[in-house]
Write a protein that holds these residues in place. Sequence first.
Motif, PDB file in Angstrom:
ATOM      1  N   VAL A  29      13.776  66.487 112.542  1.00 20.93           N
ATOM      2  CA  VAL A  29      13.517  65.800 112.041  1.00 20.93           C
ATOM      3  C   VAL A  29      15.030  65.406 111.483  1.00 20.93           C
ATOM      4  CG1 VAL A  29      13.621  65.791 109.491  1.00 20.93           C
ATOM      5  CG2 VAL A  29      11.757  66.888 110.562  1.00 20.93           C
ATOM      6  N   MET A  30      16.347  65.663 111.601  1.00 22.56           N
ATOM      7  CA  MET A  30      17.465  64.996 111.808  1.00 22.56           C
ATOM      8  C   MET A  30      18.079  64.018 112.925  1.00 22.56           C
ATOM      9  SD  MET A  30      18.555  66.848 108.683  1.00 22.56           S
ATOM     10  CE  MET A  30      20.615  67.025 109.241  1.00 22.56           C
ATOM     11  N   ASN A  31      17.201  64.321 113.995  1.00 24.45           N
ATOM     12  CA  ASN A  31      17.558  63.173 114.758  1.00 24.45           C
ATOM     13  C   ASN A  31      16.404  61.682 114.810  1.00 24.45           C
ATOM     14  OD1 ASN A  31      19.464  65.152 116.121  1.00 24.45           O
ATOM     15  ND2 ASN A  31      18.247  65.443 117.507  1.00 24.45           N
ATOM     16  N   ARG A  32      15.579  62.055 113.702  1.00 22.55           N
ATOM     17  CA  ARG A  32      14.942  60.787 113.992  1.00 22.55           C
ATOM     18  C   ARG A  32      15.601  59.299 112.980  1.00 22.55           C
ATOM     19  NH1 ARG A  32      10.299  63.525 110.816  1.00 22.55           N
ATOM     20  NH2 ARG A  32       9.048  64.901 112.051  1.00 22.55           N
ATOM     21  N   PRO A  33      15.628  58.186 114.338  1.00 16.96           N
ATOM     22  CA  PRO A  33      16.556  57.460 113.735  1.00 16.96           C
ATOM     23  C   PRO A  33      16.047  56.885 112.474  1.00 16.96           C
ATOM     24  CG  PRO A  33      15.538  57.455 115.376  1.00 16.96           C
ATOM     25  CD  PRO A  33      14.751  58.271 115.506  1.00 16.96           C
ATOM     26  N   GLN A  34      15.141  56.962 111.665  1.00 13.81           N
ATOM     27  CA  GLN A  34      14.258  55.839 111.102  1.00 13.81           C
ATOM     28  C   GLN A  34      14.889  57.613 109.645  1.00 13.81           C
ATOM     29  OE1 GLN A  34      12.823  57.610 113.093  1.00 13.81           O
ATOM     30  NE2 GLN A  34      10.940  56.110 113.827  1.00 13.81           N
ATOM     31  N   ARG A  35      15.349  58.228 110.075  1.00 20.10           N
ATOM     32  CA  ARG A  35      16.113  59.040 108.649  1.00 20.10           C
ATOM     33  C   ARG A  35      17.736  58.963 108.680  1.00 20.10           C
ATOM     34  NH1 ARG A  35      13.450  62.345 105.463  1.00 20.10           N
ATOM     35  NH2 ARG A  35      14.622  64.377 105.860  1.00 20.10           N
ATOM     36  N   ASP A  36      18.131  58.466 109.767  1.00 19.05           N
ATOM     37  CA  ASP A  36      19.297  57.633 109.323  1.00 19.05           C
ATOM     38  C   ASP A  36      19.320  56.106 108.944  1.00 19.05           C
ATOM     39  OD1 ASP A  36      20.464  59.683 111.357  1.00 19.05           O
ATOM     40  OD2 ASP A  36      21.267  58.647 113.060  1.00 19.05           O
ATOM     41  N   ASP A  37      18.577  55.784 108.675  1.00 21.26           N
ATOM     42  CA  ASP A  37      18.213  54.293 108.729  1.00 21.26           C
ATOM     43  C   ASP A  37      18.474  55.183 106.782  1.00 21.26           C
ATOM     44  OD1 ASP A  37      18.088  52.825 110.152  1.00 21.26           O
ATOM     45  OD2 ASP A  37      16.310  52.430 111.143  1.00 21.26           O
ATOM     46  N   GLU A  38      16.868  55.268 106.392  1.00 20.36           N
ATOM     47  CA  GLU A  38      16.857  56.668 105.132  1.00 20.36           C
ATOM     48  C   GLU A  38      18.247  56.942 104.455  1.00 20.36           C
ATOM     49  OE1 GLU A  38      13.805  60.031 102.989  1.00 20.36           O
ATOM     50  OE2 GLU A  38      13.301  59.292 105.152  1.00 20.36           O
ATOM     51  N   MET A  39      18.672  56.942 104.815  1.00 18.47           N
ATOM     52  CA  MET A  39      20.115  58.103 104.343  1.00 18.47           C
ATOM     53  C   MET A  39      20.857  57.022 104.194  1.00 18.47           C
ATOM     54  SD  MET A  39      21.976  60.797 103.793  1.00 18.47           S
ATOM     55  CE  MET A  39      21.249  62.397 104.187  1.00 18.47           C
ATOM     56  N   LEU A  40      21.051  55.525 105.125  1.00 12.73           N
ATOM     57  CA  LEU A  40      22.253  54.581 104.858  1.00 12.73           C
ATOM     58  C   LEU A  40      21.398  53.571 103.840  1.00 12.73           C
ATOM     59  CD1 LEU A  40      22.693  53.786 108.845  1.00 12.73           C
ATOM     60  CD2 LEU A  40      24.670  54.603 107.119  1.00 12.73           C
ATOM     61  N   ALA A  41      20.430  53.471 103.706  1.00 11.15           N
ATOM     62  CA  ALA A  41      19.897  52.803 102.727  1.00 11.15           C
ATOM     63  C   ALA A  41      19.483  53.697 101.103  1.00 11.15           C
ATOM     64  CB  ALA A  41      17.874  52.633 102.649  1.00 11.15           C
ATOM     65  N   ARG A  42      19.889  54.607 100.600  1.00 12.66           N
ATOM     66  CA  ARG A  42      19.867  55.303  99.738  1.00 12.66           C
ATOM     67  C   ARG A  42      21.646  55.489  99.279  1.00 12.66           C
ATOM     68  NH1 ARG A  42      16.112  60.445  99.025  1.00 12.66           N
ATOM     69  NH2 ARG A  42      14.356  59.982  99.710  1.00 12.66           N
ATOM     70  N   ALA A  43      22.002  55.602 100.409  1.00  8.56           N
ATOM     71  CA  ALA A  43      23.371  55.420  99.780  1.00  8.56           C
ATOM     72  C   ALA A  43      24.335  53.993 100.022  1.00  8.56           C
ATOM     73  CB  ALA A  43      24.609  55.703 100.978  1.00  8.56           C
TER      74      ALA A  43
END
Length: 161
Positions: A29-43
């Motif tokens: 889950v943590m390595n999914r690129p979409q998770r990074d995108d989501e985190m950046l968007a939320r931030a």
Amino acid sequence: MPDENNVQDARMPEEIRQIHAALVEIISVMNRPQRDDEMLARAGVRLDRALFPLLVGVQHFGPVGVMELAERSGRDHTTVSRQLGKLEKLGLIERRSSASDHRVREAVLSAQGRTVTDRIDAARQRIAQTVFANWEEREVKDFARLLRSFSDEIRHLPPEE
């Protein structure tokens, strides 16, 4: 009458399998690129997804040299060096000579980088509140303590000979 240690030893392989399976799922889950995108968007942060883990790595491990960050991130040191250059051009990190070895240049967060990582941390906190919404406060504290202990033990595990 069975020895209590033997009963625990008999259970341990299944518990280790369960821990391993949970860690594989978490890493997946943590390595999914979409998770990074989501985190950046939320931030509310605009940053190339490839630079995000390195910025967080500098925040967590800094001051940190290219070789150490490359090893910790599982990337080639030339790629990490190039990406740190991009973070430096964006004003998110600064590079300076190491206090212990002036031949080594280390990366540290700049003031602007700290502002960005503070926003990411706030987004991470909001996500954690959702994840732990149904947990008791004691459970979250126990989980944090046990996970920290596990991390410390595995980080200091000597290599097998």
